[in-house]
Design a protein around this motif. Structure first.
Motif, PDB file in Angstrom:
ATOM      1  N   GLY A  82     -16.950   1.682 -24.491  1.00 26.80           N
ATOM      2  CA  GLY A  82     -16.255   2.952 -24.386  1.00 26.80           C
ATOM      3  C   GLY A  82     -16.802   3.960 -23.403  1.00 26.80           C
ATOM      4  N   HIS A 131     -10.489  -2.591 -32.479  1.00 30.23           N
ATOM      5  CA  HIS A 131     -10.307  -1.144 -32.441  1.00 30.23           C
ATOM      6  C   HIS A 131     -11.558  -0.495 -33.021  1.00 30.23           C
ATOM      7  N   HIS A 185     -11.494   7.041 -30.462  1.00 29.21           N
ATOM      8  CA  HIS A 185     -10.994   5.677 -30.650  1.00 29.21           C
ATOM      9  C   HIS A 185     -11.070   4.932 -29.330  1.00 29.21           C
ATOM     10  N   SER A 186     -11.395   3.647 -29.396  1.00 26.96           N
ATOM     11  CA  SER A 186     -11.427   2.791 -28.215  1.00 26.96           C
ATOM     12  C   SER A 186     -10.894   1.416 -28.590  1.00 26.96           C
ATOM     13  N   HIS A 235     -11.060  -2.712 -27.499  1.00 31.50           N
ATOM     14  CA  HIS A 235     -11.792  -3.727 -26.755  1.00 31.50           C
ATOM     15  C   HIS A 235     -10.930  -4.988 -26.734  1.00 31.50           C
ATOM     16  N   ALA A 256     -14.808  -2.108 -22.674  1.00 34.75           N
ATOM     17  CA  ALA A 256     -13.795  -1.533 -23.564  1.00 34.75           C
ATOM     18  C   ALA A 256     -13.157  -0.325 -22.890  1.00 34.75           C
ATOM     19  N   LEU A 257     -11.972   0.064 -23.369  1.00 37.68           N
ATOM     20  CA  LEU A 257     -11.356   1.297 -22.881  1.00 37.68           C
ATOM     21  C   LEU A 257     -12.238   2.484 -23.224  1.00 37.68           C
ATOM     22  N   ASP A 258     -12.145   3.544 -22.416  1.00 36.90           N
ATOM     23  CA  ASP A 258     -12.918   4.750 -22.699  1.00 36.90           C
ATOM     24  C   ASP A 258     -12.529   5.327 -24.055  1.00 36.90           C
ATOM     25  N   TRP A 259     -13.461   6.030 -24.675  1.00 35.92           N
ATOM     26  CA  TRP A 259     -13.191   6.694 -25.946  1.00 35.92           C
ATOM     27  C   TRP A 259     -12.120   7.770 -25.761  1.00 35.92           C
ATOM     28  N   LEU A 260     -11.125   7.748 -26.652  1.00 38.08           N
ATOM     29  CA  LEU A 260     -10.032   8.711 -26.611  1.00 38.08           C
ATOM     30  C   LEU A 260     -10.132   9.625 -27.832  1.00 38.08           C
TER      31      LEU A 260
END
Length: 337
Positions: free
Chosen positions: A43, A63, A79-80, A82, A89-93
């Motif tokens: 993240g 998730h 939330h991120s 993977h 993983a996607l960046d933390w949102l």
């Protein structure tokens, strides 16, 4: 760590998630059945508070949910996703706070429905439960109060074989339950289970298309299993404190439920019985080295269908043991990674 932190991705690689250094770290196999790659931060560089939740959808995506500091005396949930354990993983949102603002209110839990939408649950400031879930086409719905009273901090979220999300929590009234009634809907409160359950000992495992089996320990140290179509069944004394790791798997060609937990002796204890046939009985067998208090255990199956057990000590030491090609649940020697 809340949830199954050792998972098998859609590509067959195993991935283990662990907290450390204000982050969530992931170690994934180089290839299915191969060695684990060095730890990778999930993240991005955002600083997190200790503790996180992980849930996995039928698509194999992981998730992740955690608290992050926002400003002095306040925190918010992030939330991120993977998609592959060996990739970034996607960046933390940011997804907000159950009471709009304030400090952490409880440990989050996350489950993913049959449509791939994450449902996040957390205790709120009033000791009830709030939830927030992803929309079908991106983004998040608003926070929603599920109510509840004097709810203990550790929540258990699970997706049944029906694809519907379920949530369990302990309170002085017993075990509280919330169930989805249709895909995409918010879970609604169901009749509580009026039992004495020790906080932090709940585990839930989908065991058929109709039912999830709930495991809990009572104050006398006995383990119980319960499904909505019957009364709780007393199984055996628990080997140690905390939640069990539970897995449905095939042993010698039979559909079995496998339980694992760090025992009071410090070793990992295993027990198995035919799924939904608690009357068959179960017995604990210990394995591996002695591990410090606070060690967590997780179970999964690898790409070849072998049971894999993992232990994670509070200081981040990861060990794995794989099922050998022998009858029953014979594990190879534990390997420190």
């Amino acid at each position: 760590m809340n949830g199954d932190w050792l998972i098998r991705g859609r590509d067959g690689r195993l991935a283990a998630y662990a907290p450390g250094d204000d982050a969530v770290w992931c170690r994934a196999e180089r290839h299915p059945g191969g060695p684990l790659l060095p730890p990778r931060r999930a993240g991005g560089d955002q600083r997190l508070h200790p503790g996180f939740a992980v849930g996995q959808g039928t698509d194999g995506y992981a998730h992740l949910v955690a608290w992050r500091p926002t400003k002095d005396g306040e925190s918010g949930l992030v939330h991120s996703v993977h998609f592959r354990g060996h990739l970034a993983a996607l960046d933390w949102l940011p997804i907000g706070h159950p009471n709009r603002r304030g400090e952490r209110t409880g440990r989050p839990a996350v489950a993913v429905d049959s449509g791939g939408r994450a449902y996040v649950f957390v205790r709120n400031r009033g000791l009830g439960v709030h939830t927030i879930n992803q929309k079908a086409r991106g983004g998040w719905n608003a926070w929603h109060d599920l109510k509840g009273s004097r709810v203990d901090e550790e929540l258990v979220a699970v997706t049944g074989e029906s694809g519907l999300v379920e949530l369990y929590a302990t309170s002085p009234a017993g075990i509280l339950r919330w169930m989805q009634e249709e895909p995409g809907a918010r879970p609604v409160a169901a009749e509580p289970l009026p039992v004495r359950a020790v906080p932090g000992t709940l585990s839930a495992l989908p065991t058929s298309k109709e039912a999830t089996t709930l495991f809990y320990a009572d104050p006398d140290g006995m383990l119980h299993a319960w499904r909505p179509d019957g009364d709780p069944v007393t199984l055996t004394p628990v080997p140690g404190p905390g939640p069990l790791s539970v897995l449905r798997c095939a042993l010698d060609g039979h559909d079995c439920t496998l339980l694992a937990q760090r025992s009071a002796s410090g070793r990992v204890a295993f027990a198995a019985y035919p799924t939904e046939t608690e009357s068959a009985g179960l017995w604990w067998t210990e394995s591996g080295p002695q591990l410090p208090a606070g060690t967590r255990v997780s179970l999964t199956e690898d790409a070849e269908g072998r049971v894999v057990a993992a232990s994670m000590t509070p200081d981040g030491v990861l060990r794995l043991a794989r099922q050998k090609d022998e009858p029953g649940l014979a594990l190879a020697a534990w390997q420190e990674i």
